[in-house]
Design a protein around this motif. Structure first.
Motif, short mmCIF file in Angstrom:
data_model
loop_
_atom_site.label_atom_id
_atom_site.label_comp_id
_atom_site.label_asym_id
_atom_site.label_seq_id
_atom_site.Cartn_x
_atom_site.Cartn_y
_atom_site.Cartn_z
N THR A 1 0.74 -1.34 -0.15
CA THR A 1 -0.18 0.08 -0.11
C THR A 1 0.83 1.02 -0.04
N ARG A 2 2.06 1.28 0.37
CA ARG A 2 2.96 2.26 0.37
C ARG A 2 4.36 1.74 0.38
N VAL A 3 5.51 2.15 -0.21
CA VAL A 3 6.85 1.85 -0.19
C VAL A 3 7.60 2.42 1.18
N ASP A 4 7.39 3.46 1.54
CA ASP A 4 8.01 3.94 2.57
C ASP A 4 7.36 4.40 3.76
N PRO A 5 6.77 3.58 4.59
CA PRO A 5 5.97 4.00 5.66
C PRO A 5 6.42 5.01 6.42
N PRO A 6 5.46 5.86 7.47
CA PRO A 6 6.03 6.83 8.24
C PRO A 6 6.47 5.99 9.29
N GLU A 7 7.64 6.40 9.99
CA GLU A 7 8.39 5.64 11.31
C GLU A 7 8.87 6.57 12.05
N ALA A 8 9.22 6.27 13.31
CA ALA A 8 9.62 7.13 14.18
C ALA A 8 11.06 7.78 13.73
N SER A 9 11.73 7.04 12.88
CA SER A 9 13.15 7.63 12.42
C SER A 9 12.90 8.68 11.35
N ASP A 10 11.65 8.54 10.65
CA ASP A 10 11.37 10.02 9.92
C ASP A 10 11.06 11.35 10.71
N LEU A 11 10.49 10.95 11.67
CA LEU A 11 10.14 12.09 12.69
C LEU A 11 11.37 12.87 13.10
N LEU A 12 12.43 11.91 13.40
CA LEU A 12 13.61 12.43 13.93
C LEU A 12 14.44 13.22 12.75
N ARG A 13 14.21 12.67 11.30
CA ARG A 13 14.73 13.24 10.37
C ARG A 13 14.19 14.73 10.14
N GLU A 14 12.99 14.70 10.20
CA GLU A 14 12.22 16.02 10.29
C GLU A 14 12.50 16.99 11.16
N ALA A 15 12.84 16.54 12.29
CA ALA A 15 13.36 17.45 13.38
C ALA A 15 14.84 17.77 12.93
N GLY A 16 15.70 16.87 12.43
CA GLY A 16 17.08 17.32 11.68
C GLY A 16 16.90 18.31 10.73
N LEU A 17 15.78 18.31 9.84
CA LEU A 17 15.59 19.28 8.87
C LEU A 17 15.41 20.58 9.31
N ARG A 18 14.38 20.77 10.38
CA ARG A 18 14.15 21.94 10.87
C ARG A 18 15.26 22.58 11.34
N ALA A 19 16.19 21.72 12.16
CA ALA A 19 17.44 22.54 12.67
C ALA A 19 18.22 23.00 11.47
N LEU A 20 18.51 22.24 10.44
CA LEU A 20 19.33 22.84 9.18
C LEU A 20 18.57 23.94 8.73
N LEU A 21 17.24 24.27 8.77
CA LEU A 21 16.73 25.31 7.97
C LEU A 21 16.85 26.59 9.00
N ARG A 22 16.85 26.39 10.21
CA ARG A 22 16.83 27.57 11.23
C ARG A 22 18.27 27.90 11.76
N LEU A 23 19.10 27.06 11.77
CA LEU A 23 20.40 27.24 12.39
C LEU A 23 21.17 28.39 11.52
N ARG A 24 21.80 29.37 12.17
CA ARG A 24 22.53 30.33 11.46
C ARG A 24 23.92 29.66 11.24
N VAL A 25 24.75 30.22 10.61
CA VAL A 25 26.30 30.05 10.36
C VAL A 25 27.00 29.42 11.19
N GLU A 26 27.28 30.10 12.54
CA GLU A 26 27.83 29.65 13.55
C GLU A 26 27.35 28.45 14.20
N GLY A 27 26.18 28.16 14.33
CA GLY A 27 25.48 26.98 14.67
C GLY A 27 25.67 25.84 13.69
#
Length: 405
Positions: free
Chosen positions: A324-350
């Protein structure tokens, strides 16, 4: 992959695959090898792949050794310090990969399909798979990718002779990520290697000034090196003209002649929507590859996962079951989304502190951070290891970037 019974109806093909990039071609070839009747549709079925694809060498799986165009035994990451990554990195020979994924028994059609036409293939095939990419026709924003506000990885690169590239590589066999900020063309920090630079160039638009970028410098074989300025993630994606200007300033600062930079062997432009397609696949259609959210939303890497998914999905279809789907949502993908949020918001120093911490991780945790297949426990361990190794000045910023509204 969850599965459901295959619909019982008379069709001409077991599987129809739309799109012949790495994900689509791998799946079609694997299904054909398992004896399934396969139809593929692509605007240019014989076209060579033009992007530069890199994978970790251990991810090549069943592909033959000749698919490797060049290999870097000890790639490096530069941020605050210098970190050698103890994993072999391989650049693929695209033509060899295509030969290694033959379509001998496959019916091939030339055509560019929209969503409605993809759905209509269900009359011809028991399973229809959309592998058209992250912005297929029917899912592309009408105003164009330059105005797409969703997160994207963008890059601008040039290919130059290896002898001329040596100054840019700065003693490294290959640079997977060089986050030093000498793309401003000057050093205002205290570090002798430019890693203390946190300023920006006055010509850049204000929206670009807080975005960190890195140099990707990888030998391609044949006495050629790709030097590419990359924004790992921004929303919207950092404009190509900004990346082109940063790359030129960085390379001139490191001593490359202006003629080499301005008149390279060839150029490369990259744009990867990090979250894949802007809307779900058509009803009753499976999506694979970047359009099926098969890319790692933190790193943008997708090819190795596409090859692995093709093996799994083809095996499942050969048993007569349809997922029914190839890559079902998993807890690891929630963590990756959190990582993406960090990349989008951190400035250069961070960002520099974050990737300097990554370079200090044990190799198994580095592997978990890069892998699309890593489970939640492995990924959480890698992310916590990075947080713990960051200086106090950036930990609070990372927490706000990851958990804030």
């Amino acid at each position: 992959m969850s599965s459901a019974p295959r619909p019982s109806r008379t069709v001409r093909h077991d599987v129809a695959v739309v799109g012949l990039g790495p994900a689509g071609r791998a799946l079609a070839s694997r299904c054909d090898a398992l004896g399934l009747s396969v139809l593929v549709v692509d605007p240019r079925p014989e076209a060579p792949w033009t992007p530069t694809y890199g994978v970790w060498a251990e991810q090549l799986g069943s592909l033959p050794p000749d698919v490797v165009r060049s290999a870097v035994l000890r790639p490096e990451l530069r941020a605050r310090g210098r970190h050698v990554l103890p994993r072999e990195y391989a650049v693929l020979d695209n033509a060899a990969v295509q030969r290694a994924l033959p379509l001998a028994g496959v019916e091939v059609r030339a055509g560019r399909l929209d969503d409605e036409q993809v759905s209509a293939l269900r009359r011809e095939a028991g399973v229809v798979v959309d592998a058209r990419g992250a912005r297929p026709l029917g899912g592309r924003r009408p105003e164009g990718p330059q105005d797409d506000p969703s997160p994207a990885q963008t890059a601008y690169g040039i290919v130059v002779p290896a002898a001329e590239a040596a100054a840019a590589l700065d003693g490294a066999e290959g640079l997977l990520m060089d986050w030093r900020t000498d793309h401003t063309g000057r050093r205002t920090g205290t570090g002798t290697d430019g890693s203390g630079e946190t300023g920006h160039h006055p010509d850049e638009p204000p929206t670009a000034r807080a975005r960190a970028t890195f140099l990707y410098g990888i030998p391609l074989g044949g006495d050629e090196v790709l030097l590419e300025e990359t924004c790992l993630a921004a929303a919207p994606g950092l404009p190509i003209p900004v990346l082109r200007a940063r790359l030129r300033r960085r390379l001139l600062h490191r001593g490359l002649p202006a003629g080499v930079v301005d008149d390279p062997i060839r150029r490369e432009v990259v744009r990867i929507p990090m979250r894949g397609r802007s809307r779900p696949a058509p009803d009753g259609v499976l999506a694979v590859g970047t359009g099926g959210r098969g890319a790692n939303v933190v790193t943008g890497y997708s090819v190795a996962h596409a090859l692995l998914t093709a093996d799994r999905l083809a095996g499942l279809l050969a048993t007569g079951a349809v997922p029914t789907r190839v890559d079902p949502p998993e807890a690891s993908d929630l963590l990756r989304e959190a990582g993406l949020r960090a990349l989008l918001r951190l400035r250069v120093e961070g960002t520099l502190d974050l990737f300097d911490a990554f370079g200090q991780l044990p190799v198994e945790r580095q592997r978990a951070f890069w892998s699309r297949e890593a489970g939640a426990g492995e990924l959480a361990g890698a992310m916590w290891g990075m947080f713990a190794r960051m200086p106090n000045r950036s930990r609070a910023d990372l927490a706000r970037a990851t958990l804030g509204p």
